[in-house]
Design a protein around this motif. Structure first.
Motif, PDB file in Angstrom:
ATOM      1  N   GLU A   1       0.830  -1.211   0.000  1.00 29.28           N
ATOM      2  CA  GLU A   1       0.000   0.000   0.000  1.00 29.28           C
ATOM      3  C   GLU A   1       0.863   1.260   0.000  1.00 29.28           C
ATOM      4  OE1 GLU A   1      -2.535  -0.459   3.397  1.00 29.28           O
ATOM      5  OE2 GLU A   1      -3.782  -1.984   2.403  1.00 29.28           O
ATOM      6  N   GLU A   2       1.920   1.257   0.780  1.00 29.46           N
ATOM      7  CA  GLU A   2       2.819   2.417   0.841  1.00 29.46           C
ATOM      8  C   GLU A   2       3.544   2.628  -0.491  1.00 29.46           C
ATOM      9  OE1 GLU A   2       3.000   4.635   3.273  1.00 29.46           O
ATOM     10  OE2 GLU A   2       1.586   3.532   4.516  1.00 29.46           O
ATOM     11  N   LEU A   3       3.965   1.547  -1.123  1.00 32.23           N
ATOM     12  CA  LEU A   3       4.620   1.659  -2.427  1.00 32.23           C
ATOM     13  C   LEU A   3       3.647   2.177  -3.487  1.00 32.23           C
ATOM     14  CD1 LEU A   3       6.766  -1.590  -2.402  1.00 32.23           C
ATOM     15  CD2 LEU A   3       7.621   0.759  -2.396  1.00 32.23           C
ATOM     16  N   GLU A   4       2.414   1.685  -3.447  1.00 32.07           N
ATOM     17  CA  GLU A   4       1.409   2.178  -4.393  1.00 32.07           C
ATOM     18  C   GLU A   4       1.149   3.670  -4.171  1.00 32.07           C
ATOM     19  OE1 GLU A   4      -1.805  -0.578  -3.623  1.00 32.07           O
ATOM     20  OE2 GLU A   4      -1.313  -1.708  -5.435  1.00 32.07           O
ATOM     21  N   ARG A   5       1.100   4.076  -2.942  1.00 30.92           N
ATOM     22  CA  ARG A   5       0.884   5.492  -2.616  1.00 30.92           C
ATOM     23  C   ARG A   5       2.051   6.342  -3.129  1.00 30.92           C
ATOM     24  NH1 ARG A   5      -2.251   5.382   2.342  1.00 30.92           N
ATOM     25  NH2 ARG A   5      -0.743   3.781   2.761  1.00 30.92           N
ATOM     26  N   ALA A   6       3.268   5.858  -2.947  1.00 29.09           N
ATOM     27  CA  ALA A   6       4.450   6.584  -3.429  1.00 29.09           C
ATOM     28  C   ALA A   6       4.409   6.721  -4.943  1.00 29.09           C
ATOM     29  CB  ALA A   6       5.728   5.861  -2.993  1.00 29.09           C
ATOM     30  N   TYR A   7       3.987   5.664  -5.627  1.00 28.77           N
ATOM     31  CA  TYR A   7       3.892   5.716  -7.086  1.00 28.77           C
ATOM     32  C   TYR A   7       2.824   6.715  -7.533  1.00 28.77           C
ATOM     33  CZ  TYR A   7       3.302   4.276 -11.909  1.00 28.77           C
ATOM     34  OH  TYR A   7       3.200   4.269 -13.276  1.00 28.77           O
TER      35      TYR A   7
ATOM     36  N   ILE B   1       1.892   9.405  -6.126  1.00 34.58           N
ATOM     37  CA  ILE B   1       2.285  10.810  -5.961  1.00 34.58           C
ATOM     38  C   ILE B   1       3.489  11.183  -6.831  1.00 34.58           C
ATOM     39  CG2 ILE B   1       1.293  11.047  -3.668  1.00 34.58           C
ATOM     40  CD1 ILE B   1       4.144  10.856  -2.537  1.00 34.58           C
ATOM     41  N   GLY B   2       3.931  10.232  -7.648  1.00 36.66           N
ATOM     42  CA  GLY B   2       4.947  10.579  -8.624  1.00 36.66           C
ATOM     43  C   GLY B   2       6.311   9.941  -8.476  1.00 36.66           C
ATOM     44  N   PHE B   3       6.524   9.120  -7.472  1.00 38.04           N
ATOM     45  CA  PHE B   3       7.818   8.457  -7.323  1.00 38.04           C
ATOM     46  C   PHE B   3       7.849   7.250  -8.260  1.00 38.04           C
ATOM     47  CE2 PHE B   3      10.729   5.434  -5.225  1.00 38.04           C
ATOM     48  CZ  PHE B   3      11.863   6.211  -5.221  1.00 38.04           C
ATOM     49  N   ALA B   4       8.751   7.266  -9.199  1.00 37.59           N
ATOM     50  CA  ALA B   4       8.864   6.161 -10.145  1.00 37.59           C
ATOM     51  C   ALA B   4      10.328   5.737 -10.224  1.00 37.59           C
ATOM     52  CB  ALA B   4       8.358   6.583 -11.520  1.00 37.59           C
ATOM     53  N   HIS B   5      10.582   4.522  -9.816  1.00 37.77           N
ATOM     54  CA  HIS B   5      11.935   3.977  -9.833  1.00 37.77           C
ATOM     55  C   HIS B   5      11.809   2.472 -10.059  1.00 37.77           C
ATOM     56  CE1 HIS B   5      15.857   2.655  -8.355  1.00 37.77           C
ATOM     57  NE2 HIS B   5      16.253   3.878  -8.628  1.00 37.77           N
TER      58      HIS B   5
END
Length: 74
Positions: free
Chosen positions: A9-15, A17-21
């Motif tokens: 869930e935290e990784l999906e949230r980061a994605y 909001i624009g974090f892509a790695h």
């Protein structure tokens, strides 16, 4: 340890909001590989493009396809 759902869930949230790695996509695919094949594949197919995550991504993709009975793609 033992908090895979929260981590995903935290990784999906980061994605969102624009974090892509590539590491984010690989980790998300790894966490979802046993429960949510389609979401896992989305992340793994992005991560596979980066050489540091290609092997692990291909192995997980193959496992998901094999489990689904898609032996040719596995």
């Amino acid at each position: 340890m033992g908090q895979d759902k929260q981590a995903a869930e935290e990784l999906e949230r980061a994605y969102e909001i624009g974090f892509a790695h590539p590491a984010l996509h690989y980790d998300l695919g790894l966490l979802l590989a046993e429960k949510q094949d389609n979401k896992a594949l989305q992340g793994l197919l992005k991560a596979v493009k980066h050489p540091d995550f290609a092997l692990g991504s291909y192995l997980l993709i193959g496992k998901i396809y094999y489990r689904a009975g898609n032996y040719k793609d596995a």
